[in-house]
Scaffold this active site. Structure first.
Site, PDB file in Angstrom:
ATOM      1  N   SER A 107       0.834  -1.203   0.000  1.00 32.70           N
ATOM      2  CA  SER A 107       0.000   0.000   0.000  1.00 32.70           C
ATOM      3  C   SER A 107       0.873   1.259   0.000  1.00 32.70           C
ATOM      4  O   SER A 107       1.782   1.396   0.811  1.00 32.70           O
ATOM      5  CB  SER A 107      -0.884  -0.035   1.238  1.00 32.70           C
ATOM      6  OG  SER A 107      -1.668   1.107   1.261  1.00 32.70           O
ATOM      7  N   GLY A 108       0.611   2.148  -0.930  1.00 34.68           N
ATOM      8  CA  GLY A 108       1.368   3.400  -1.015  1.00 34.68           C
ATOM      9  C   GLY A 108       2.586   3.307  -1.917  1.00 34.68           C
ATOM     10  O   GLY A 108       3.331   4.271  -2.056  1.00 34.68           O
ATOM     11  N   THR A 112      -1.558   2.524  -8.151  1.00 37.07           N
ATOM     12  CA  THR A 112      -2.652   3.227  -8.826  1.00 37.07           C
ATOM     13  C   THR A 112      -2.105   4.346  -9.703  1.00 37.07           C
ATOM     14  O   THR A 112      -2.565   4.549 -10.831  1.00 37.07           O
ATOM     15  CB  THR A 112      -3.627   3.776  -7.777  1.00 37.07           C
ATOM     16  OG1 THR A 112      -4.077   2.677  -7.002  1.00 37.07           O
ATOM     17  CG2 THR A 112      -4.811   4.462  -8.414  1.00 37.07           C
ATOM     18  N   ASN A 157      -1.461   5.402   3.201  1.00 38.97           N
ATOM     19  CA  ASN A 157      -1.608   6.095   1.914  1.00 38.97           C
ATOM     20  C   ASN A 157      -2.823   7.015   1.981  1.00 38.97           C
ATOM     21  O   ASN A 157      -3.905   6.581   2.370  1.00 38.97           O
ATOM     22  CB  ASN A 157      -1.781   5.019   0.818  1.00 38.97           C
ATOM     23  CG  ASN A 157      -1.914   5.610  -0.565  1.00 38.97           C
ATOM     24  OD1 ASN A 157      -1.885   6.833  -0.739  1.00 38.97           O
ATOM     25  ND2 ASN A 157      -2.056   4.753  -1.561  1.00 38.97           N
ATOM     26  N   SER A 160      -5.649   5.536  -0.598  1.00 38.06           N
ATOM     27  CA  SER A 160      -5.469   4.089  -0.698  1.00 38.06           C
ATOM     28  C   SER A 160      -6.678   3.436  -1.374  1.00 38.06           C
ATOM     29  O   SER A 160      -7.825   3.696  -1.016  1.00 38.06           O
ATOM     30  CB  SER A 160      -5.279   3.529   0.701  1.00 38.06           C
ATOM     31  OG  SER A 160      -5.032   2.164   0.620  1.00 38.06           O
ATOM     32  N   SER A 161      -6.398   2.587  -2.354  1.00 38.36           N
ATOM     33  CA  SER A 161      -7.502   1.876  -3.032  1.00 38.36           C
ATOM     34  C   SER A 161      -7.990   0.796  -2.075  1.00 38.36           C
ATOM     35  O   SER A 161      -7.210  -0.061  -1.664  1.00 38.36           O
ATOM     36  CB  SER A 161      -7.010   1.203  -4.303  1.00 38.36           C
ATOM     37  OG  SER A 161      -6.115   2.028  -4.993  1.00 38.36           O
ATOM     38  N   GLY A 385      -1.915  -4.499  -2.337  1.00 41.94           N
ATOM     39  CA  GLY A 385      -0.666  -5.199  -2.041  1.00 41.94           C
ATOM     40  C   GLY A 385      -0.752  -5.909  -0.701  1.00 41.94           C
ATOM     41  O   GLY A 385      -1.714  -5.738   0.057  1.00 41.94           O
ATOM     42  N   GLU A 387      -0.587  -6.820   2.994  1.00 39.97           N
ATOM     43  CA  GLU A 387      -0.826  -5.904   4.122  1.00 39.97           C
ATOM     44  C   GLU A 387      -0.567  -6.575   5.458  1.00 39.97           C
ATOM     45  O   GLU A 387      -1.043  -7.691   5.688  1.00 39.97           O
ATOM     46  CB  GLU A 387      -2.304  -5.464   4.120  1.00 39.97           C
ATOM     47  CG  GLU A 387      -2.565  -4.285   3.229  1.00 39.97           C
ATOM     48  CD  GLU A 387      -3.991  -3.730   3.356  1.00 39.97           C
ATOM     49  OE1 GLU A 387      -4.292  -2.806   2.615  1.00 39.97           O
ATOM     50  OE2 GLU A 387      -4.792  -4.220   4.181  1.00 39.97           O
TER      51      GLU A 387
HETATM   52  N1  LIG Z   1       5.155   8.173 -10.047  1.00 37.93           N
HETATM   53  C1  LIG Z   1       4.806   8.951  -9.038  1.00 37.93           C
HETATM   54  N2  LIG Z   1       5.152  10.264  -9.029  1.00 37.93           N
HETATM   55  C2  LIG Z   1       4.816  11.062  -8.002  1.00 37.93           C
HETATM   56  N3  LIG Z   1       4.139  10.644  -6.914  1.00 37.93           N
HETATM   57  C3  LIG Z   1       3.757   9.361  -6.856  1.00 37.93           C
HETATM   58  C4  LIG Z   1       4.060   8.439  -7.909  1.00 37.93           C
HETATM   59  N4  LIG Z   1       3.565   7.246  -7.569  1.00 37.93           N
HETATM   60  C5  LIG Z   1       2.959   7.410  -6.363  1.00 37.93           C
HETATM   61  N5  LIG Z   1       3.068   8.676  -5.940  1.00 37.93           N
HETATM   62  C6  LIG Z   1       2.558   9.254  -4.664  1.00 37.93           C
HETATM   63  O1  LIG Z   1       2.291   8.183  -3.761  1.00 37.93           O
HETATM   64  C7  LIG Z   1       0.913   8.153  -3.395  1.00 37.93           C
HETATM   65  C8  LIG Z   1       0.463   6.728  -3.262  1.00 37.93           C
HETATM   66  O2  LIG Z   1       0.459   6.102  -4.528  1.00 37.93           O
HETATM   67  P1  LIG Z   1      -0.703   5.107  -4.963  1.00 37.93           P
HETATM   68  O3  LIG Z   1      -2.018   5.604  -4.505  1.00 37.93           O
HETATM   69  O4  LIG Z   1      -0.507   4.835  -6.403  1.00 37.93           O
HETATM   70  O5  LIG Z   1      -0.328   3.830  -4.110  1.00 37.93           O
HETATM   71  P2  LIG Z   1      -0.933   2.353  -4.226  1.00 37.93           P
HETATM   72  O6  LIG Z   1       0.216   1.438  -4.448  1.00 37.93           O
HETATM   73  O7  LIG Z   1      -2.026   2.336  -5.211  1.00 37.93           O
HETATM   74  O8  LIG Z   1      -1.460   2.111  -2.762  1.00 37.93           O
HETATM   75  P3  LIG Z   1      -2.787   1.330  -2.246  1.00 37.93           P
HETATM   76  O9  LIG Z   1      -2.473  -0.123  -2.276  1.00 37.93           O
HETATM   77  O10 LIG Z   1      -2.960   1.847  -0.869  1.00 37.93           O
HETATM   78  O11 LIG Z   1      -3.907   1.733  -3.132  1.00 37.93           O
HETATM   79  C9  LIG Z   1       0.197   8.940  -4.470  1.00 37.93           C
HETATM   80  O12 LIG Z   1      -0.969   9.537  -3.985  1.00 37.93           O
HETATM   81  C10 LIG Z   1       1.238   9.986  -4.863  1.00 37.93           C
HETATM   82  O13 LIG Z   1       1.221  11.045  -3.935  1.00 37.93           O
HETATM   83 MG   LIG Z   2      -4.035   2.153  -5.100  1.00 34.18          MG
END
Ligand SMILES: Nc1ncnc2c1ncn2[C@@H]1O[C@H](COP(=O)(O)OP(=O)(O)OP(=O)(O)O)[C@@H](O)[C@H]1O
Ligand SMILES: [Mg+2]
Length: 1018
Positions: A107-108, A112, A157, A160-161, A385, A387
């Protein structure tokens, strides 16, 4: 464009396979760290992309970046998510195999964001028409909507999705995105009624409260204060600095309208969201042990918003319907049961609305073209992911099980298949041991004996089943399993860190203790029958679709949550297995969401559980580097006189000749079926260095000076307009400081990386000046010459302008010189390109060959046949093979085109004349064969049905027909098969399959079977 491999000298290696010390985890992490510090967040392990979340906006996602990655070979440019997107797109187009991109990480970690970047890449770079533009907009706008309803701020996050998402993007034969389909997985519904400290409910609640217009809130009976709502106060975190609920609200509303929600849909959806907030505020009092609702304010709103009868709802929220001896009885609920019923209703309403929303989005994304045209697909998987929390419950159990399954798929498709590739190419390699997590998947999902089966049994059996009896059953049945332990079964040390109501699974990614409290309830996911009945009566259109009456009469108990999840994962695995996968492995650099912080311990853990070292070891087990023959030859052909400028023979022979010339020793490389495998990075590096030197000398050799005066005038003119001021300054500076030139040069060199300042002014101007002079001497000599000197950083933009102008100038002077014949040739070629480029396999081969005015001259055609043409002038003639409509026998014929018709002749006889007015369409396959079908109306008695022909110059022939008959829009390029109508309306089918050589024969199923060789790997 930066050469990928020269970048190795700057910051670490951009492909881990090039790490000399590839077995060292420390070296691996050091490489990640070095690159991360330089904002190089992407690194490959072969074709797997490792991405480290930068937690800051990097300027690497612009349109220019997208253009840079478009159609360029994976390894030519530095690693990027766009390269993965482009690679999948091209594989889909050229190999015609559906693709999927699997994005994983905790997560984070940026999953996404990565999936959004991929979607944006396709939206910008893929071809588009008006209709496609609408689909692109909808695909993009589905994200903010799903995120509003399915994402929340968690401790890990801010966005977070809380659901898993698999999205298919559908592309038509032109490569344009024409539709999409989303599958959602297990929304974390418990968040609707409860949030841990520091976390929030789903974004939409806060967006509505903060952003909703005054009269909307009034209609919904809501106050602009999240603290007023029980369902929003549990985590004590209404505001998050990184989130602007008010502006997000606007984005969501706009997105809803793009997706096709009308005002009524939006109103009904918001009624539901508001009703969940009201439900949370329903307070119960205690009347002699029975729950009663103390104030009817909420009920009034609920009745209106849900479109149900208030009294019936009140009763359903305080009573349970029991059927005893065929009679229905209403039994009062106590306080705890009533709160449970209320929360269950909130979760059910929200959860089902979310699924409805996904379906609604799917309807808006569905590919509307109802002709039987097939489409290709790229799937994007962005799923939760692995957890591990302080307290892990049923949700974490499901999420981690899902990750086990995905790891299993990764093993199957990457680790196993990689080793199989070595085996199949008869290459010796050292097998790599990796942990196969199938044993854990089995522990969870095996029929009868797995944890899910045991849980289901406890949920279904009559009697006093509880979370604790479930735990005991687990101990009985899987107690001996190496990856399972409970407090009772554990040794003294483990006991200290486990609760009595927990079981521990030793996942591939680490140990997790799960607290069994709530497992049975969450798995049963039951809603009291009378609450269901109330919802079935709802006048809200959305709820009406979510709760349908058939559910009430269905006696069969619905599958439990875990079983449904298990089935949906099995389906997902099937979907993914049927596609060509690409992997993006996301890594989270620290737990504090900070830019620039690289927490080594945290990263080491992720490297471990993502299996990246194993991945690298397998990739390097035998050979550090591999490339398809054509790619290798294309890149290095200039290093050997026999392969430069072009190798005419077989690709494998070309590569063998090239490496022999380069002096590769036998132990340094192996030639596989379609790839060369190079064992050591250093072999590749020295080849790459040789290429750099060679490029330089080629550039010098290739320079042909354009007319000095003309070019100078042009060059000065441009420069005068674009950079006059800067140049004057530069020249002034140079003059003024002439005497101190040497001194300033040295000083400037030392300060060259600083902002412009007095110390480096002279040096920077000098660099610009010398670049411009170099450019002046090395201007490209013709439109095909793509060489251009590398500009200093300060002149990147100017250099780009100059390059474009120079190209325009060359194109202009080229056009001026074109003769009428050549113009005619080019016009025909342009039509051929429009018709066949990227659509028919043998089109690229036709490009360099000139179209002839005819392939049959007067003496080639029987004079009698010529006579039958009468006054009609023959415009084009070509020998063809005609395939009989019955037995598909091949007969030599001639095809003549006149101003009015296409005529098929055999010696002196006219066999068939097709007036262009009667030519319904022309079908041809997308492969490299020369077959085509001329379709005529079946009711036309003069015609003998559609004609199946073959031409050795199929691109030329069809272009000529398209022009003569004015049927440019009637050429259909088909994949798979072509149907045609024979004599008396009988239908025939031609099946096309790619193979090693051209074969045309009647197949057992009565179809004409055509196998065509693959000519282009693109
Ligand atoms: N390529 C990137 N460039 C800039 N910031 C990023 C990038 N990827 C992620 N982030 C930052 O990290 C945060 C978390 O990313 P994201 O929501 O994609 O995580 P995730 O892996 O989907 O987590 P979860 O499993 O909780 O959904 C985003 O809101 C953004 O602020
Ligand atoms: Mg996500």
């Amino acid at each position: 464009m930066e050469s990928a491999l020269t970048a190795r000298d700057r910051v670490g290696v951009q492909d881990f396979v090039l790490l000399e010390n590839y077995t060292s985890e420390a070296a691996f992490i050091e490489n990640l760290r070095k690159r991360f510090k330089e904002n190089l967040i992407y690194t490959y392990i072969g074709s797997v992309l490792v991405s480290v979340n930068p937690y800051k906006d990097l300027e690497i996602y612009t349109k220019n970046h997208m253009e840079r990655y478009r159609g360029v070979n994976f390894y030519e440019v530095s690693p990027h998510i766009y390269a993965v997107a482009d690679n999948s797109y091209r594989s889909m187009r050229t190999e015609r195999k559906d693709q999927c991109i699997l994005i994983s990480g905790e997560s984070g970690a940026g999953k996404t964001e990565a999936s959004k970047k991929i979607l944006q890449y396709y939206a910008v770079t893929c071809p588009a028409s008006d209709q496609v533009q609408t689909v692109k907009d909808r695909l993009l706008q589905s994200n903010p909507v799903l995120e509003a309803f399915g994402n929340a701020k968690t401790l890990r996050n801010d966005n977070s999705s809380r659901f898993g998402k698999y999205m298919d993007i559908q592309f038509d034969f032109k490569g344009a995105p024409v539709g999409g389909h989303i599958i959602n997985y297990l929304l974390e519904k418990s968040r609707v009624v409860h949030q841990n400290h520091g976390e929030r409910n789903f974004h939409i609640f806060y967006q509505l409260i903060e952003g909703g217009e005054e009269d909307l809130l009034r209609r919904l009976g809501l106050e602009r204060n999240p603290q007023q709502y029980q369902y929003l106060v549990k985590g004590n975190c209404p505001k998050v600095s990184s989130i602007n609920d008010r502006s997000d609200w606007k984005v969501v509303k706009k997105a809803l309208s793009v997706i096709g929600f009308n005002e009524d849909d939006v109103e009904e959806l918001l009624n539901i969201i508001a009703s969940v907030l009201h439900l949370g505020n329903v307070q119960y009092g205690d009347e002699e042990g029975n729950a009663c609702i103390t104030s009817d304010t909420q009920i009034k709103y609920l009745a209106r918003l849900l479109g149900v009868n208030g009294t019936v709802l009140t009763e359903a929220l305080t009573h349970k319907k029991i059927i005893a001896k065929g009679e229905e009885l209403m039994s009062p609920l106590n306080l705890e049961q009533a709160s449970y019923a209320r929360d269950a209703l909130s979760k059910a309403v929200y959860g089902r609305t979310f699924t409805w929303l996904v379906n609604k989005i799917n309807a808006s994304l569905s590919y509307k073209d109802d002709s039987s045209k097939t489409y290709s697909v790229i799937g994007l998987l962005d799923i939760y992911g692995f957890e591990v929390f302080q307290n892990n419950s049923f949700e974490q159990f499901c999420i981690n099980y899902c990750n086990e399954k995905l790891q299993q798929l990764f093993i199957e498709l990457t680790l196993k298949s990689e080793q199989e590739e070595y085996e199949s190419t008869s290459i010796t390699w050292e097998p790599v041991q990796y942990f196969n997590n199938k044993i854990i998947c089995d522990l969870v999902e095996e029929k009868f004996k797995g944890i899910i089966s045991i849980l289901d049994e406890e949920c279904l059996r009559p009697g006093d089943a509880s979370d604790i009896t479930f735990l005991e059953k687990l101990e009985d049945i899987v107690g001996g399993h190496a990856h399972f332990v409970t407090h009772k079964l554990a040794d003294g040390k483990t006991r200290k860190v486990m609760g009595r109501d927990e079981f521990r699974l030793q996942h591939y990614a680490g140990e997790v203790n799960y607290n069994v409290n709530g497992f049975l309830d969450k798995n049963n996911d039951l809603l009291f029958r009378n609450l269901k009945e109330v919802m079935c009566m709802s006048e809200n259109n959305i709820l009406n679709q979510c709760f349908n009456k058939e559910e009430l009469s269905d006696k069969k108990r619905p599958d439990t949550a875990a079983t449904q999840f298990k089935a949906s994962l099995a389906k997902l695995m099937e979907i993914l297995m049927s596609k060509e996968p690409s992997y993006v492995r996301c890594i989270k650099p620290n737990d504090s969401k900070q830019a620039g912080r690289f927490d080594e311990v945290l990263i080491r853990h992720q490297v471990k559980y993502l299996g990246l070292m194993e991945n690298l070891r397998v990739r390097r087990a035998g050979f550090a580097y591999r490339r398809r023959y054509e790619v290798f030859l294309q890149r290095y052909k200039s290093l050997c006189p026999d392969t430069w400028p072009n190798w005419q023979g077989k690709l494998a022979d070309g590569v063998a000749t090239l490496v022999k010339h380069l002096g590769y020793k036998p132990e340094e490389y192996k030639l596989g079926r379609s790839k060369i495998f190079i064992r050591f990075p250093k072999t590749l590096f020295s080849t790459e260095d040789a290429l750099e030197t060679r490029k330089h000398s080629l550039a010098v050799m290739d320079v042909v000076y354009l007319s000095a005066i003309a070019v100078q005038a042009w060059w000065r003119g441009i420069l005068a307009r674009r950079r006059a001021k800067q140049r004057r300054q530069a020249v002034d500076t140079i003059r003024r400081k002439k005497k101190k030139k040497q001194h300033l040069f040295v000083k400037g060199f030392i300060y060259r990386h600083k902002e412009r300042c007095p110390e480096n002014e002279y040096f920077l101007d000098y660099v610009r000046y010398s670049f411009l002079m170099k450019l002046h001497r090395n201007l490209p000599k013709n439109v095909l010459d793509k060489s251009w000197p590398t500009p200093p950083a300060a002149l990147t933009e100017a250099s780009e302008h100059l390059r474009k102008l120079c190209m325009q100038n060359m194109v202009w002077s080229y056009c001026k010189k074109i003769s009428p014949e050549w113009k005619h040739q080019m016009e025909q070629k342009a039509i051929a390109s429009e018709l066949f480029k990227d659509k028919k396999d043998n089109y690229p081969q036709s490009v360099p060959k000139l179209f002839l005015s005819t392939r049959l001259n007067g003496e080639d055609i029987n004079p009698k046949a010529l006579q039958t043409l009468g006054s009609e002038k023959m415009k084009y003639g070509v020998p063809v093979t005609k395939y009989d409509r019955k037995g598909y026998k091949a007969r030599p014929r001639q095809l003549l085109l006149t101003g009015n018709s296409a005529i098929i002749i055999e010696e002196a006889k006219v066999k068939q004349r097709i007036d262009y007015a009667a030519l319904k369409g022309i079908s041809v396959s997308s492969l490299s064969d020369g077959l085509f079908v001329l379709h005529v109306p079946s009711e036309d008695n003069k015609q003998k049905g559609d004609v199946v022909l073959q031409s050795d110059y199929v691109i030329e022939t069809l272009t000529k027909i398209a022009i003569c008959a004015d049927k440019i829009n009637s050429i259909n390029i088909n994949q798979g098969s072509i149907k045609f109508t024979g004599t008396q309306g009988k239908e025939g089918i031609i099946d096309f399959t790619p193979g090693s050589e051209l074969l045309v024969a009647k197949a057992k199923n009565g179809h004409l079977s055509v196998t065509a060789p693959r000519l282009n790997s693109r």
